[in-house]
Design a protein around this motif. Structure first.
Motif, PDB file in Angstrom:
ATOM      1  N   ALA A  13      -6.649  -7.352   7.779  1.00  0.00           N
ATOM      2  CA  ALA A  13      -7.262  -8.606   8.224  1.00  0.00           C
ATOM      3  C   ALA A  13      -7.284  -9.603   7.073  1.00  0.00           C
ATOM      4  CB  ALA A  13      -8.688  -8.340   8.708  1.00  0.00           C
ATOM      5  N   GLU A  14      -7.404 -10.869   7.404  1.00  0.00           N
ATOM      6  CA  GLU A  14      -7.547 -11.885   6.360  1.00  0.00           C
ATOM      7  C   GLU A  14      -8.755 -11.557   5.480  1.00  0.00           C
ATOM      8  OE1 GLU A  14      -7.686 -15.822   7.935  1.00  0.00           O
ATOM      9  OE2 GLU A  14      -5.862 -15.584   9.153  1.00  0.00           O
ATOM     10  N   GLY A  15      -8.540 -11.670   4.170  1.00  0.00           N
ATOM     11  CA  GLY A  15      -9.606 -11.376   3.220  1.00  0.00           C
ATOM     12  C   GLY A  15      -9.539  -9.984   2.621  1.00  0.00           C
ATOM     13  N   ASP A  16      -8.717  -9.095   3.201  1.00  0.00           N
ATOM     14  CA  ASP A  16      -8.574  -7.753   2.634  1.00  0.00           C
ATOM     15  C   ASP A  16      -7.935  -7.834   1.249  1.00  0.00           C
ATOM     16  OD1 ASP A  16      -9.650  -6.503   4.834  1.00  0.00           O
ATOM     17  OD2 ASP A  16      -7.725  -5.845   5.674  1.00  0.00           O
ATOM     18  N   ILE A  17      -8.447  -7.031   0.318  1.00  0.00           N
ATOM     19  CA  ILE A  17      -7.842  -6.894  -0.995  1.00  0.00           C
ATOM     20  C   ILE A  17      -6.841  -5.744  -0.917  1.00  0.00           C
ATOM     21  CG2 ILE A  17      -8.230  -6.487  -3.461  1.00  0.00           C
ATOM     22  CD1 ILE A  17      -9.449  -9.065  -2.460  1.00  0.00           C
ATOM     23  N   VAL A  18      -5.599  -6.012  -1.328  1.00  0.00           N
ATOM     24  CA  VAL A  18      -4.520  -5.043  -1.128  1.00  0.00           C
ATOM     25  C   VAL A  18      -3.630  -4.969  -2.365  1.00  0.00           C
ATOM     26  CG1 VAL A  18      -4.478  -5.348   1.379  1.00  0.00           C
ATOM     27  CG2 VAL A  18      -3.031  -6.793  -0.070  1.00  0.00           C
ATOM     28  N   SER A  19      -2.802  -3.935  -2.388  1.00  0.00           N
ATOM     29  CA  SER A  19      -1.808  -3.770  -3.440  1.00  0.00           C
ATOM     30  C   SER A  19      -0.462  -3.480  -2.801  1.00  0.00           C
ATOM     31  CB  SER A  19      -2.214  -2.629  -4.371  1.00  0.00           C
ATOM     32  OG  SER A  19      -1.270  -2.449  -5.407  1.00  0.00           O
ATOM     33  N   THR A  20       0.605  -3.956  -3.455  1.00  0.00           N
ATOM     34  CA  THR A  20       1.952  -3.704  -2.955  1.00  0.00           C
ATOM     35  C   THR A  20       2.947  -3.819  -4.105  1.00  0.00           C
ATOM     36  OG1 THR A  20       3.651  -4.365  -1.355  1.00  0.00           O
ATOM     37  CG2 THR A  20       2.320  -6.127  -2.328  1.00  0.00           C
ATOM     38  N   ALA A  21       4.051  -3.124  -3.972  1.00  0.00           N
ATOM     39  CA  ALA A  21       5.152  -3.262  -4.923  1.00  0.00           C
ATOM     40  C   ALA A  21       6.280  -4.103  -4.335  1.00  0.00           C
ATOM     41  CB  ALA A  21       5.686  -1.893  -5.316  1.00  0.00           C
ATOM     42  N   VAL A  66       4.975   8.670 -11.626  1.00  0.00           N
ATOM     43  CA  VAL A  66       3.640   8.603 -11.038  1.00  0.00           C
ATOM     44  C   VAL A  66       3.687   8.610  -9.518  1.00  0.00           C
ATOM     45  CG1 VAL A  66       3.541   6.078 -11.099  1.00  0.00           C
ATOM     46  CG2 VAL A  66       1.413   7.402 -11.152  1.00  0.00           C
ATOM     47  N   MET A  67       4.752   8.067  -8.922  1.00  0.00           N
ATOM     48  CA  MET A  67       4.817   8.006  -7.462  1.00  0.00           C
ATOM     49  C   MET A  67       4.784   9.397  -6.834  1.00  0.00           C
ATOM     50  SD  MET A  67       8.806   6.910  -6.838  1.00  0.00           S
ATOM     51  CE  MET A  67       8.565   5.378  -7.705  1.00  0.00           C
ATOM     52  N   ASP A  68       5.197  10.413  -7.591  1.00  0.00           N
ATOM     53  CA  ASP A  68       5.147  11.772  -7.067  1.00  0.00           C
ATOM     54  C   ASP A  68       3.715  12.259  -6.869  1.00  0.00           C
ATOM     55  OD1 ASP A  68       7.910  11.832  -7.197  1.00  0.00           O
ATOM     56  OD2 ASP A  68       7.958  12.808  -9.157  1.00  0.00           O
ATOM     57  N   TYR A  69       2.777  11.622  -7.554  1.00  0.00           N
ATOM     58  CA  TYR A  69       1.380  12.065  -7.511  1.00  0.00           C
ATOM     59  C   TYR A  69       0.495  11.195  -6.620  1.00  0.00           C
ATOM     60  CZ  TYR A  69       2.651  15.154 -11.318  1.00  0.00           C
ATOM     61  OH  TYR A  69       3.253  16.139 -12.072  1.00  0.00           O
ATOM     62  N   ALA A  70       1.081  10.190  -5.980  1.00  0.00           N
ATOM     63  CA  ALA A  70       0.291   9.297  -5.142  1.00  0.00           C
ATOM     64  C   ALA A  70      -0.548  10.037  -4.098  1.00  0.00           C
ATOM     65  CB  ALA A  70       1.195   8.264  -4.472  1.00  0.00           C
ATOM     66  N   PRO A  71      -0.028  11.104  -3.439  1.00  0.00           N
ATOM     67  CA  PRO A  71      -0.863  11.808  -2.453  1.00  0.00           C
ATOM     68  C   PRO A  71      -2.076  12.519  -3.064  1.00  0.00           C
ATOM     69  CG  PRO A  71       1.478  12.281  -2.102  1.00  0.00           C
ATOM     70  CD  PRO A  71       1.360  11.611  -3.435  1.00  0.00           C
ATOM     71  N   ARG A  72      -2.089  12.656  -4.394  1.00  0.00           N
ATOM     72  CA  ARG A  72      -3.172  13.366  -5.050  1.00  0.00           C
ATOM     73  C   ARG A  72      -4.119  12.425  -5.803  1.00  0.00           C
ATOM     74  NH1 ARG A  72      -0.314  17.915  -8.570  1.00  0.00           N
ATOM     75  NH2 ARG A  72      -2.506  18.233  -9.172  1.00  0.00           N
ATOM     76  N   ALA A  73      -4.091  11.139  -5.457  1.00  0.00           N
ATOM     77  CA  ALA A  73      -4.891  10.155  -6.188  1.00  0.00           C
ATOM     78  C   ALA A  73      -6.380  10.502  -6.195  1.00  0.00           C
ATOM     79  CB  ALA A  73      -4.683   8.766  -5.584  1.00  0.00           C
ATOM     80  N   ALA A  82      -1.395   8.666 -16.629  1.00  0.00           N
ATOM     81  CA  ALA A  82      -2.010   9.348 -17.768  1.00  0.00           C
ATOM     82  C   ALA A  82      -2.631  10.671 -17.344  1.00  0.00           C
ATOM     83  CB  ALA A  82      -3.059   8.441 -18.402  1.00  0.00           C
ATOM     84  N   TYR A  83      -3.392  10.632 -16.259  1.00  0.00           N
ATOM     85  CA  TYR A  83      -4.147  11.809 -15.834  1.00  0.00           C
ATOM     86  C   TYR A  83      -3.226  12.972 -15.462  1.00  0.00           C
ATOM     87  CZ  TYR A  83      -7.345  14.761 -13.162  1.00  0.00           C
ATOM     88  OH  TYR A  83      -8.066  15.836 -12.697  1.00  0.00           O
ATOM     89  N   PHE A  84      -2.254  12.723 -14.603  1.00  0.00           N
ATOM     90  CA  PHE A  84      -1.406  13.819 -14.141  1.00  0.00           C
ATOM     91  C   PHE A  84      -0.377  14.228 -15.194  1.00  0.00           C
ATOM     92  CE2 PHE A  84      -2.975  12.311  -9.967  1.00  0.00           C
ATOM     93  CZ  PHE A  84      -3.519  13.517  -9.533  1.00  0.00           C
ATOM     94  N   GLY A  85       0.035  13.286 -16.044  1.00  0.00           N
ATOM     95  CA  GLY A  85       0.914  13.668 -17.133  1.00  0.00           C
ATOM     96  C   GLY A  85       0.267  14.684 -18.053  1.00  0.00           C
ATOM     97  N   VAL A  86      -1.052  14.538 -18.251  1.00  0.00           N
ATOM     98  CA  VAL A  86      -1.792  15.486 -19.086  1.00  0.00           C
ATOM     99  C   VAL A  86      -2.151  16.743 -18.302  1.00  0.00           C
ATOM    100  CG1 VAL A  86      -3.939  15.862 -20.372  1.00  0.00           C
ATOM    101  CG2 VAL A  86      -2.683  13.712 -20.638  1.00  0.00           C
ATOM    102  N   THR A  87      -2.828  16.565 -17.157  1.00  0.00           N
ATOM    103  CA  THR A  87      -3.419  17.724 -16.475  1.00  0.00           C
ATOM    104  C   THR A  87      -2.405  18.564 -15.718  1.00  0.00           C
ATOM    105  OG1 THR A  87      -3.938  16.452 -14.465  1.00  0.00           O
ATOM    106  CG2 THR A  87      -5.600  16.490 -16.216  1.00  0.00           C
TER     107      THR A  87
END
Length: 340
Positions: A88-96, A278-285, A136-141
């Protein structure tokens, strides 16, 4: 009157650092939306080393940006118009998929809603609680899996990913040495972030400094740079050491390939080297948020953003990634945040 959109278009393949003639800022009317599309006003543009690789005519994990095409980039913005049942209008979103522009017309399937982290500014969603933090997180853990007492060395340690990776490793009990450029960045790593030591590659011999700070060798390496710095670390890796290859920033502007390490050490030292995206870890955010969020809230993990103002300066801002003229995550503020 039609809404006008400024966009950076790639005109030629850069040689070395990006020059003014390599991209052009053009202005076009915003097209009408089709069903399933949203119009996103860009608030923040993320600048990352991978932006530079997309300008090269080379095979990568994504195809290169075509000549004449809008420059690709990760953005955070607000939905201004919607012909989607999902947003909806006003939603804060992200996209590539919005690109380097004031606005992006994007299919709703390529858009994600942004959930503000309590107590953190919106810029956190483009840095420590976004792709940067996940890298950073998944590269380490997940890749390095540090054990208490192991020594980890991180190159580009004062950068967006490296600074978080080092703190995650500290929380897992590792002894962390960072490599950064300049005394102020090294001081920040040790005195504020809690690193156990720092190497100033601009003012000291990296190998000699590593010998001093890692007298028992190096067990783990979070590699962001490649080239001579990587070789200095490589030659000091212990038996069964592990290396997570996150980036090779020394090569992105190079007109000839930087030197590489002697791979025979892989055999003699039975080492493990793993690249990751990092895209490989998106389902584990949610895993990252569940552990990193409380560390941020308690002050155990700290972070920085460097924000430049104005889309028109994005090319100049991008080169900061390769000159070191910034701290932490690099963003461009394209427009103002909506009122909370």
């Amino acid at each position: 009157m039609a809404l006008m959109n400024r966009q950076w278009v790639l005109r030629q393949r850069p040689q070395g650092l990006v020059q003014d003639a390599d991209l052009e800022l053009v202005t076009h009317p915003v097209p009408d939306l089709e069903d399933g599309q949203v119009l996103i006003r860009t608030i923040y543009l993320s600048l990352d080393p991978t932006n530079r690789t997309w300008m090269n005519d080379a095979v990568g994990y994504l195809p290169p940006v075509g000549l004449g095409d809008v420059m690709r980039g990760l953005t955070l913005g607000v939905v201004e118009q919607s012909r989607s049942g999902r947003f909806a209008e006003g939603d804060i979103v992200s996209t590539a998929m919005g690109g380097w522009g004031d606005y992006g017309v994007v299919a709703d399937s390529a858009v994600s809603k942004v959930h503000r982290a309590p107590g953190l500014p919106l810029t956190a969603n483009m840095s420590v609680m976004g792709m940067t933090g996940m890298t950073a997180y998944f590269g380490v853990t997940d890749v390095l899996r540090p054990e208490p007492g192991q020594t980890m060395v991180i190159s580009a340690a004062a950068g967006a990913v490296g600074s978080i990776a080092g703190q995650v490793a500290k929380q897992r009990g590792a002894r962390v040495i960072g490599i950064a450029g300049g005394p102020e960045k090294c001081r920040w790593l040790v005195e504020e972030l809690g690193f156990d030591g720092a190497v100033d590659y601009k003012n000291e011999d990296v190998g000699e400094a590593l010998d001093r700070l890692c007298p028992d060798g190096i067990d783990l390496n979070f590699e962001n740079v490649g080239g001579d710095i990587m070789i200095a670390v490589w030659n000091r890796l212990n038996l069964k050491a592990r290396m997570a290859v996150c980036g090779m920033v020394s090569a992105y502007n190079a007109t000839k390939r930087p030197p590489s390490p002697d791979l025979s050490r892989l055999i003699t030292h039975r080492m493990t080297v793993q690249g990751f995206l990092v895209m490989d870890y998106a389902p584990r955010a949610k895993e990252m948020v569940a552990e990193l969020g409380p560390w941020l809230a308690s002050g155990k993990v700290k972070w920085k953003v460097h924000v430049d103002d104005g889309l028109e300066g994005a090319v100049t801002s991008l080169n900061r990634l390769f000159t070191g003229d910034h701290d932490g995550k690099l963003l461009v503020r394209v427009s103002e945040e909506p009122a909370s």
